[in-house]
Design a protein around this motif. Structure first.
Motif, PDB file in Angstrom:
ATOM      1  N   MET A 134       0.824  -1.213   0.000  1.00 41.30           N
ATOM      2  CA  MET A 134       0.000   0.000   0.000  1.00 41.30           C
ATOM      3  C   MET A 134       0.858   1.263   0.000  1.00 41.30           C
ATOM      4  O   MET A 134       0.479   2.287  -0.552  1.00 41.30           O
ATOM      5  CB  MET A 134      -0.925   0.008   1.206  1.00 41.30           C
ATOM      6  N   THR A 135       2.033   1.170   0.637  1.00 42.41           N
ATOM      7  CA  THR A 135       2.961   2.298   0.567  1.00 42.41           C
ATOM      8  C   THR A 135       3.348   2.542  -0.881  1.00 42.41           C
ATOM      9  O   THR A 135       3.459   3.680  -1.346  1.00 42.41           O
ATOM     10  CB  THR A 135       4.215   2.001   1.392  1.00 42.41           C
ATOM     11  N   LEU A 136       3.536   1.438  -1.600  1.00 44.40           N
ATOM     12  CA  LEU A 136       3.910   1.527  -3.009  1.00 44.40           C
ATOM     13  C   LEU A 136       2.803   2.214  -3.817  1.00 44.40           C
ATOM     14  O   LEU A 136       3.065   3.092  -4.641  1.00 44.40           O
ATOM     15  CB  LEU A 136       4.148   0.111  -3.540  1.00 44.40           C
ATOM     16  N   VAL A 137       1.561   1.802  -3.534  1.00 47.02           N
ATOM     17  CA  VAL A 137       0.427   2.417  -4.241  1.00 47.02           C
ATOM     18  C   VAL A 137       0.388   3.914  -3.954  1.00 47.02           C
ATOM     19  O   VAL A 137       0.263   4.740  -4.871  1.00 47.02           O
ATOM     20  CB  VAL A 137      -0.907   1.762  -3.820  1.00 47.02           C
ATOM     21  N   GLY A 138       0.530   4.254  -2.656  1.00 49.13           N
ATOM     22  CA  GLY A 138       0.501   5.652  -2.280  1.00 49.13           C
ATOM     23  C   GLY A 138       1.614   6.437  -2.950  1.00 49.13           C
ATOM     24  O   GLY A 138       1.395   7.507  -3.527  1.00 49.13           O
ATOM     25  N   ALA A 139       2.822   5.872  -2.906  1.00 54.38           N
ATOM     26  CA  ALA A 139       3.962   6.561  -3.499  1.00 54.38           C
ATOM     27  C   ALA A 139       3.754   6.743  -5.002  1.00 54.38           C
ATOM     28  O   ALA A 139       4.009   7.815  -5.553  1.00 54.38           O
ATOM     29  CB  ALA A 139       5.239   5.765  -3.233  1.00 54.38           C
ATOM     30  N   GLY A 140       3.257   5.695  -5.655  1.00 55.31           N
ATOM     31  CA  GLY A 140       3.023   5.777  -7.098  1.00 55.31           C
ATOM     32  C   GLY A 140       2.023   6.856  -7.450  1.00 55.31           C
ATOM     33  O   GLY A 140       2.259   7.689  -8.339  1.00 55.31           O
ATOM     34  N   LEU A 141       0.917   6.871  -6.712  1.00 56.23           N
ATOM     35  CA  LEU A 141      -0.119   7.870  -6.987  1.00 56.23           C
ATOM     36  C   LEU A 141       0.417   9.272  -6.695  1.00 56.23           C
ATOM     37  O   LEU A 141       0.172  10.219  -7.453  1.00 56.23           O
ATOM     38  CB  LEU A 141      -1.364   7.563  -6.147  1.00 56.23           C
ATOM     39  N   CYS A 142       1.189   9.386  -5.592  1.00 52.65           N
ATOM     40  CA  CYS A 142       1.816  10.672  -5.250  1.00 52.65           C
ATOM     41  C   CYS A 142       2.673  11.161  -6.417  1.00 52.65           C
ATOM     42  O   CYS A 142       2.566  12.316  -6.851  1.00 52.65           O
ATOM     43  CB  CYS A 142       2.712  10.541  -4.023  1.00 52.65           C
ATOM     44  N   VAL A 159       0.569  12.169  -9.447  1.00 47.80           N
ATOM     45  CA  VAL A 159      -0.119  13.447  -9.234  1.00 47.80           C
ATOM     46  C   VAL A 159       0.884  14.595  -9.252  1.00 47.80           C
ATOM     47  O   VAL A 159       0.633  15.651  -9.848  1.00 47.80           O
ATOM     48  CB  VAL A 159      -0.911  13.414  -7.906  1.00 47.80           C
ATOM     49  N   ALA A 198      -3.585   9.913  -2.567  1.00 40.10           N
ATOM     50  CA  ALA A 198      -2.233   9.365  -2.664  1.00 40.10           C
ATOM     51  C   ALA A 198      -1.500   9.511  -1.342  1.00 40.10           C
ATOM     52  O   ALA A 198      -0.936   8.553  -0.820  1.00 40.10           O
ATOM     53  CB  ALA A 198      -1.468  10.076  -3.780  1.00 40.10           C
ATOM     54  N   VAL A 199      -1.542  10.729  -0.785  1.00 36.16           N
ATOM     55  CA  VAL A 199      -0.811  10.970   0.463  1.00 36.16           C
ATOM     56  C   VAL A 199      -1.402  10.139   1.595  1.00 36.16           C
ATOM     57  O   VAL A 199      -0.674   9.534   2.394  1.00 36.16           O
ATOM     58  CB  VAL A 199      -0.835  12.472   0.813  1.00 36.16           C
ATOM     59  N   LEU A 220      -2.927   7.358   1.366  1.00 36.42           N
ATOM     60  CA  LEU A 220      -2.554   5.949   1.184  1.00 36.42           C
ATOM     61  C   LEU A 220      -1.132   5.715   1.661  1.00 36.42           C
ATOM     62  O   LEU A 220      -0.828   4.700   2.296  1.00 36.42           O
ATOM     63  CB  LEU A 220      -2.638   5.573  -0.289  1.00 36.42           C
ATOM     64  N   ALA A 221      -0.261   6.682   1.375  1.00 33.37           N
ATOM     65  CA  ALA A 221       1.125   6.534   1.792  1.00 33.37           C
ATOM     66  C   ALA A 221       1.227   6.584   3.313  1.00 33.37           C
ATOM     67  O   ALA A 221       2.123   5.989   3.896  1.00 33.37           O
ATOM     68  CB  ALA A 221       1.983   7.620   1.156  1.00 33.37           C
TER      69      ALA A 221
END
Lengths: 191, 131, 521
Positions: A70-78, A81, C17-18, C20-21
């Protein structure tokens, strides 16, 4: 499903295959700028490598993942964006792409495209989402294992893969369901 | 428009529809996947004939990028949805061990209830004890 | 060009995104969630102000011009929907944080909710059918997760129906979009009216019906509604509130757009029949139910009928009335579900046959918070529902649509009946079993009845126990009252929006879009 397969052939070939797959994924991701490929396809290839590892090593492969999916998903989306918004700060428009041509000694001209960052974001997101799904399913499967061990083994032996009425604690599958979502968010962010 | 693609899309759509009409969740999921593929094929067939990638600065007969873009997006979305549905099916199976799609419970209860008893205090008392 | 429109989509996505991170840190996630949605509200307001000034604004993403790139377009209708939509999303998010329920504690809630926000914004701003399709998918995908977040038996059962129906809807929409592209060679909403007008009547009719089928499934109109009352009540209350207020209205928005701009006035008779049946079947379904959440869910269907009716009547006046009605409907419906959430939180049930009885005795202000939107829904003057219904009925008479108008009036009465059912089952009567929370301020309710900020100063025990939930509910009810109070200016805005939609097909494309692009170099 949760038991590792003791197949020497599979384990050995996976050991050789995984690095190649990762390499292929990197190539596919970066050639995606103006040829078939891109972050999504590359991400899927890496995810396929992780799934191969799982097939060979069993749940250990998932436990040993270096990063939380999930960190990976978050980082990717970050990242995606950020790349989408960045042009606003230099007077461009959202999602605008810039191309720089650099002269690298000994290599020659290298074209750097800002949208490659976007592709990289998608790449990370897809890897994270798919491994996240895999991890959630493995976890759900593991959670069921006590049932199998506790009841089914005593009654009908280990051949029974799953207890048909195996219950999982509430909320267990939240991971599985939610990890499907970033994939849905993916196409939106891709465009 | 290629006849083969059109016929294939039609057959897939028929198969998908038949599967979706089942009560078993796994078949529904399979049916939705096949239905999605049928539509994807149709989108491709609806596009213009193939050509080279339409990139500015190149020459030649360009293919129309919109149908492939639509299909790619739809495939990605379908991938996510099917994964989600499989997770839900798995969850449903862990809850009650069945794979069936059930009726609307509340609706069935209402349909079975005698409408004339709706305001009957006895029924109220019964229902009060249910939750 | 101003980046506001694009930021409306990017900000919630970035928030998702943030958050989720920051997986696992709930407090940080909530702060980010609230901040992101609040920013989106501000951006939506900026878009509204600009749109009302310029008429129509468009933005080409990535700097690619129209036939190649993705365009975001905002006209008066979409700007209005954007503002009311984001405000509701904000209110419900804060409410959900105050609810301290199981689902909200999940680390997925905030990210998924933000993706939903991005999807809703994108749907309202989409300048082409492709983008509209993608935004539907984004918001649907997050809604799947929200419906089944708790993963219990009831949610999974209802969630399966919801997901399967919506996947079929997406497939139909994709098919419709593809066929539109095959027939016309474009998906741009500004370009389409001209191209569609050149098509043979039969082809255009087929495309129209296919689009109507897809959007009608989403909006839950008559033959396609049965999934809604089954699946919505299973979701947690705040989720149902936002679904009831927004998601079906996104479908209605798409129907309004296609029926006024792409295929102006073609399916009037069909829409008229659909509208009448939707109203009647919805309200009859509501009367038969014995659960507050289910009654309200059937009312979603019934009220959709009014919106379709306005479309069926046609003409600027009716479209303006429809837009106003949608605007009134979103906060009204949301607030009813928010009140239901408080009732359920307090009593553990939302059944009208006991369990939750006597809420008025326990909390007068809460009963008032229910009563105002409920009466508004039934169309009692001077509330916003009355204004909307009067406008609809008036345009119906003006256009000699006697039958459907008569049906609409009858359904209003039945709406009141079912609201009385909730009132007598949940709010009236004695508190069953336990003793009522001693409530010394009960007598002052009437005096404070007209006070909008009622909920923000909780006077009764029930509201004091859930300060955040009550404050939000009070705020949303205040918003519905504000719509009634400011009915004049708001209605004039709706008329401007309707006139903009009614611009003849040929002129929508070239000049308007071109002019807007010229303004934003």
């Amino acid at each position: 499903m949760s038991r590792p397969r003791d197949s020497v052939i599979l384990t050995t070939s996976v050991n050789g295959l995984v690095p190649v797959l990762v390499l292929v994924a990197v190539v596919v991701t970066f050639r995606g700028h103006n040829a078939p490929g891109g972050g999504f396809a590359g991400g899927l290839i890496v995810a396929a490598a992780v799934i191969l590892r799982y097939l060979a090593d069993g749940p250990r492969a998932v436990d040993r993942l270096p990063v939380q999916p999930m960190t990976l998903v978050g980082a990717g989306l970050c990242l995606a964006v950020a790349v989408a918004v960045a042009p606003l700060f230099v007077g461009g428009q959202v999602l605008e792409s810039y191309i720089w041509t650099l002269d690298v000694p000994a290599v020659g001209k290298v074209k750097v495209v800002s949208s490659a960052g976007f592709d990289l974001g998608v790449f990370l997101l897809v890897v994270g989402a798919v491994t996240g799904m895999l991890a959630a399913f493995v976890e759900a499967d593991d959670a069921e294992a006590p049932d199998v061990v506790g009841s089914a083994i005593l009654e009908s032996g280990p051949a029974d893969d799953r207890a048909p009425d195996g219950r999982v604690a509430d909320g267990r599958l939240a991971d599985g369901r939610s990890s499907a979502d970033p994939t849905g968010g993916g196409p939106g962010s891709r465009r | 428009m290629s006849v083969t693609l059109a016929v294939l899309a039609g057959v897939l759509a028929a198969v998908g529809t038949a599967l979706v009409l089942h009560r078993t969740l796994t078949r529904i999921v399979l049916g939705l996947g096949i239905l999605g593929n049928a539509v994807n094929l149709l989108v491709l067939a609806a596009g213009t004939p193939p050509g080279t990638a339409p990139i500015i600065g190149r020459s030649g007969r360009f293919g129309d990028p919109v149908p492939p873009a639509l299909v790619l997006t739809a495939i990605v979305i379908g991938f996510g949805t099917i994964a989600f549905l499989l997770a839900v099916a798995y969850r449903s199976w862990t809850i009650d061990g069945s794979d069936e799609v059930e009726d609307d419970i509340e609706d069935r209860r209402l349909a079975e209830a005698d409408p004339h008893d709706a305001d009957d205090p006895d029924l109220d008392a019964d229902e009060r004890s249910v939750p | 060009m101003t980046p506001w429109m694009a930021l409306c989509i990017v900000v919630p996505l970035g928030g998702a995104a943030v958050s989720l991170a920051l997986h696992g840190r709930l407090l940080a996630q909530r702060v980010i969630g609230v901040a992101a949605v609040a920013t989106t509200v501000a951006l939506a307001l900026a878009v509204l102000v600009q749109v009302d000034h310029d008429g129509r604004i468009s933005a080409d993403l990535g700097g690619w011009p129209v036939p190649i790139g993705i365009t975001l377009v905002a006209d008066r209708l979409s700007a209005l929907m954007l503002v009311i939509g984001t405000v509701m999303l904000f209110a419900v998010l804060v409410y959900a944080l105050g609810q301290r329920a199981q689902d909200e504690r999940s680390p997925w809630y905030v990210p998924v909710y933000l993706v939903l926000t991005a999807g809703v914004c994108q749907a309202f701003l989409a300048g082409d059918l492709f983008n509209l399709f993608v935004s539907f998918e984004v918001l649907l995908m997050s809604s799947y997760v929200l419906v089944t977040l708790e993963g219990n038996d009831r949610q999974i059962r209802a969630g399966i129906t919801y997901v399967v129906i919506n996947v079929i809807e997406s497939t139909l929409l994709l098919l419709a979009v593809a066929l539109v592209f095959a027939a016309t060679g474009t998906l741009n909403l500004a370009e389409l009216p001209r191209r569609l007008a050149e098509l043979p009547a039969g082809v255009a009719l087929g495309l129209n019906l296919l689009l109507l089928l897809a959007f009608g499934l989403k909006a839950a109109v008559f033959p396609l509604f049965s999934w809604l009352p089954d699946s919505y009540p299973a979701a947690p209350s705040p989720v149902t509130a936002v679904f009831a207020g927004l998601l079906t209205k996104v479908g209605v928005y798409a129907i309004i757009r296609t029926q006024t701009q792409l295929f102006p006035g073609e399916l009037r008779t069909l829409l008229m029949v659909v509208a009448g049946l939707t109203m009647v079947v919805g309200v009859l379904g509501a009367i038969a139910q014995s659960d507050m959440k289910r009654i309200l869910s059937f009312h979603i269907v019934s009220q959709i009928g009014y919106m379709v009716m306005g479309l069926a009547i046609g003409g600027v006046a009716a479209i303006a009335a429809t837009i106003f009605f949608v605007l009134h409907q979103i906060p009204t419906k949301t607030s009813l579900f928010l009140v239901e959430g408080i009732v359920e939180r307090e009593t553990g049930t939302s059944s009208t046959t006991g369990g939750a009885a006597g809420m008025a005795r326990r909390s007068g202000p809460l009963a008032l918070l229910f009563l105002l939107p409920a009466l508004s829904l039934a169309g009692i003057p001077p509330l916003s529902g009355f204004v909307g219904k009067v406008a609809l009925v008036e345009s119906g008479f003006a256009r000699d649509a006697w039958v459907v108008t008569a049906v609409a009036l009858g359904v209003s009465l039945l709406t009141l009946v079912s609201m009385v059912k909730i009132w007598s089952g949940v709010f009236w009567g004695d508190v069953p079993g336990r003793t009522a929370a001693t409530d010394g301020t009960l007598g002052t309710d009437a005096a404070e009845g007209r006070d909008d900020r009622d909920g923000e100063r909780p006077v009764a025990g029930v509201l004091r126990r859930h300060p955040l939930m009550s404050a939000v509910t009070g705020g949303v009810v205040a918003l519905t009252l504000a719509i009634a109070l400011l009915a004049g200016p708001v209605y004039r805005y709706c008329e401007r929006a309707a006139r903009q939609l009614a611009v003849p097909a040929g002129q929508v494309g070239g000049p308007a879009a071109g002019e807007a692009r010229g303004e934003n170099p």
